[in-house]
Design an enzyme around this catalytic site. Structure first.
Site, mmCIF file in Angstrom:
data_model
loop_
_atom_site.group_PDB
_atom_site.id
_atom_site.type_symbol
_atom_site.label_atom_id
_atom_site.label_comp_id
_atom_site.label_asym_id
_atom_site.label_seq_id
_atom_site.Cartn_x
_atom_site.Cartn_y
_atom_site.Cartn_z
ATOM 1 N N ASP A 128 0.825 -1.215 0.000
ATOM 2 C CA ASP A 128 0.000 0.000 0.000
ATOM 3 C C ASP A 128 0.859 1.265 0.000
ATOM 4 O OD1 ASP A 128 -2.384 1.376 -0.010
ATOM 5 O OD2 ASP A 128 -2.639 1.315 2.170
ATOM 6 N N ASN A 163 -11.047 -2.503 -5.235
ATOM 7 C CA ASN A 163 -10.301 -1.487 -5.994
ATOM 8 C C ASN A 163 -10.979 -1.073 -7.302
ATOM 9 O OD1 ASN A 163 -7.042 -2.702 -4.884
ATOM 10 N ND2 ASN A 163 -8.214 -0.963 -4.119
HETATM 11 C C1 IPE Z 1 -5.354 -2.688 -0.122
HETATM 12 O O1 IPE Z 1 -5.073 -1.337 -0.276
HETATM 13 C C2 IPE Z 1 -5.335 -3.389 -1.455
HETATM 14 C C3 IPE Z 1 -4.038 -3.506 -2.104
HETATM 15 C C4 IPE Z 1 -2.890 -3.167 -1.599
HETATM 16 C C5 IPE Z 1 -4.055 -4.105 -3.407
HETATM 17 P P1 IPE Z 1 -6.228 -0.243 -0.410
HETATM 18 O O2 IPE Z 1 -5.557 1.054 -0.545
HETATM 19 O O3 IPE Z 1 -7.181 -0.641 -1.477
HETATM 20 O O4 IPE Z 1 -6.989 -0.379 0.986
HETATM 21 P P2 IPE Z 1 -7.850 0.699 1.778
HETATM 22 O O5 IPE Z 1 -8.880 1.234 0.834
HETATM 23 O O6 IPE Z 1 -6.919 1.770 2.247
HETATM 24 O O7 IPE Z 1 -8.438 -0.060 2.925
HETATM 25 C C1 IPE Z 2 -1.696 0.220 -3.251
HETATM 26 O O1 IPE Z 2 -1.444 1.583 -3.315
HETATM 27 C C2 IPE Z 2 -1.883 -0.393 -4.610
HETATM 28 C C3 IPE Z 2 -3.285 -0.729 -4.937
HETATM 29 C C4 IPE Z 2 -4.280 -0.688 -4.120
HETATM 30 C C5 IPE Z 2 -3.555 -1.118 -6.309
HETATM 31 P P1 IPE Z 2 -2.627 2.630 -3.285
HETATM 32 O O2 IPE Z 2 -3.032 2.934 -4.693
HETATM 33 O O3 IPE Z 2 -3.738 2.179 -2.426
HETATM 34 O O4 IPE Z 2 -1.910 3.886 -2.678
HETATM 35 P P2 IPE Z 2 -2.506 4.882 -1.580
HETATM 36 O O5 IPE Z 2 -2.931 4.054 -0.425
HETATM 37 O O6 IPE Z 2 -3.659 5.576 -2.215
HETATM 38 O O7 IPE Z 2 -1.383 5.782 -1.256
HETATM 39 MG MG MG Z 3 -4.109 2.395 -0.461
#
Ligand code: IPE
Ligand code: IPE
Ligand code: MG
Length: 263
Positions: free
Chosen positions: A41, A89
């Protein structure tokens, strides 16, 4: 992943149903984490802090994966499971979702040869039918060309959600009950485990989440019942092999009791 009959165990007999031996043996290790799962993340925030679009962060994050996979053997990690795209997502903008899907396709194409050469066996977990056919074909190909490998077992979770996985498993169990393949009186915890996407993998010993969020966001809900957790502030594109090694060093000092009492 091929279907495993309900009378088979997730390890051992289950392997024989795969197109080639999985080598998926869970060897309990008191000090080292055999299976590490990572919620990668923070890509978006990493990019935004540099004034760049979120996809820039996803590309930087994808580049990190190779270094982390390469670090596994020396750290005693046999199984690495990474969360790349959750069932939630899809709520993101169309630009971000399609950019991620195209990144996954390009990633598989560019990494395929290297993964084969480096002895990495790749598997995918998650609900595939919602993904585009080109991506599904590439995922199938990568699984198939790496299926003789066993140095590191890399599992990539795409369109994966723990609740979705359990629902799909229960649907499959219900079908098997209906057709007489499964006797409902025999159903126990191990039965459900055998219907999950992760059926050939041991449970994760350690789950790492980067970016400072202290939640699991629907990742490996069933499998992580007794996992240790590391919530670290580092954003995924900054997660180096050194940061990984630090997490593993801290894991070595965890006191895992599994509900028991140490004498
Ligand atoms: C979790 O991250 C999913 C992945 C890393 C693929 P998210 O960014 O989607 O999770 P939330 O929304 O902060 O809980
Ligand atoms: C994790 O990074 C990757 C995916 C969920 C695909 P994020 O895209 O959630 O990055 P932040 O949490 O918004 O910084
Ligand atoms: Mg995230």
């Amino acid at each position: 992943m091929p279907k495993i009959r309900p009378d088979q165990t997730p390890e051992g007999t289950a392997e024989s149903t795969e197109t080639c031996a999985s080598g998926a043996q869970s060897e309990p290790n008191a000090e080292r984490a055999t299976h590490v799962a990572v919620i990668m993340d923070g890509n978006g925030r990493w990019a935004q802090s540099r004034g760049k679009p979120r996809l820039f962060g996803h590309h930087a994050g994808a580049k990190r994966v190779k270094e982390i996979v390469r670090a596994c053997p020396d750290l005693g990690v046999k199984y690495l499971t990474i969360f790349a795209f959750s069932t939630e997502n899809w709520k993101r903008t169309q630009t971000e979702v399609s950019g991620l899907m195209s990144l996954f396709r390009r990633y598989i194409q560019s990494e395929l040869k290297g993964l084969v050469a480096e002895g990495v066996r790749v598997r995918f977990i998650g609900d595939r039918p919602r993904l585009d056919n080109k991506l599904i074909a590439l995922m199938d190909e990568l699984e198939s060309v790496t299926c003789e490998n066993s140095k590191v077992h890399l599992t990539i979770a795409i369109n994966y959600g723990g609740r979705d996985e359990v629902s799909r498993a229960i649907k499959e169990m219900a079908r098997d009950v209906k057709t007489g393949v499964l006797d409902p009186e025999t159903v126990d915890e191990t039965t459900l485990t055998r219907y999950l996407d992760t059926r050939v993998l041991p449970d994760p010993d350690l789950v790492i989440r980067t970016s400072g969020e202290a939640r699991i966001s629907n990742f490996l809900l069933w499998q992580s019942a007794y996992s240790e957790y590391e919530f670290i502030d580092t954003l995924w594109p900054d997660f180096t092999a050194e940061v990984f090694a630090d997490c593993m060093a801290r894991f070595a000092h965890r006191d895992r009791r599994f509900g028991g009492v140490k004498s």
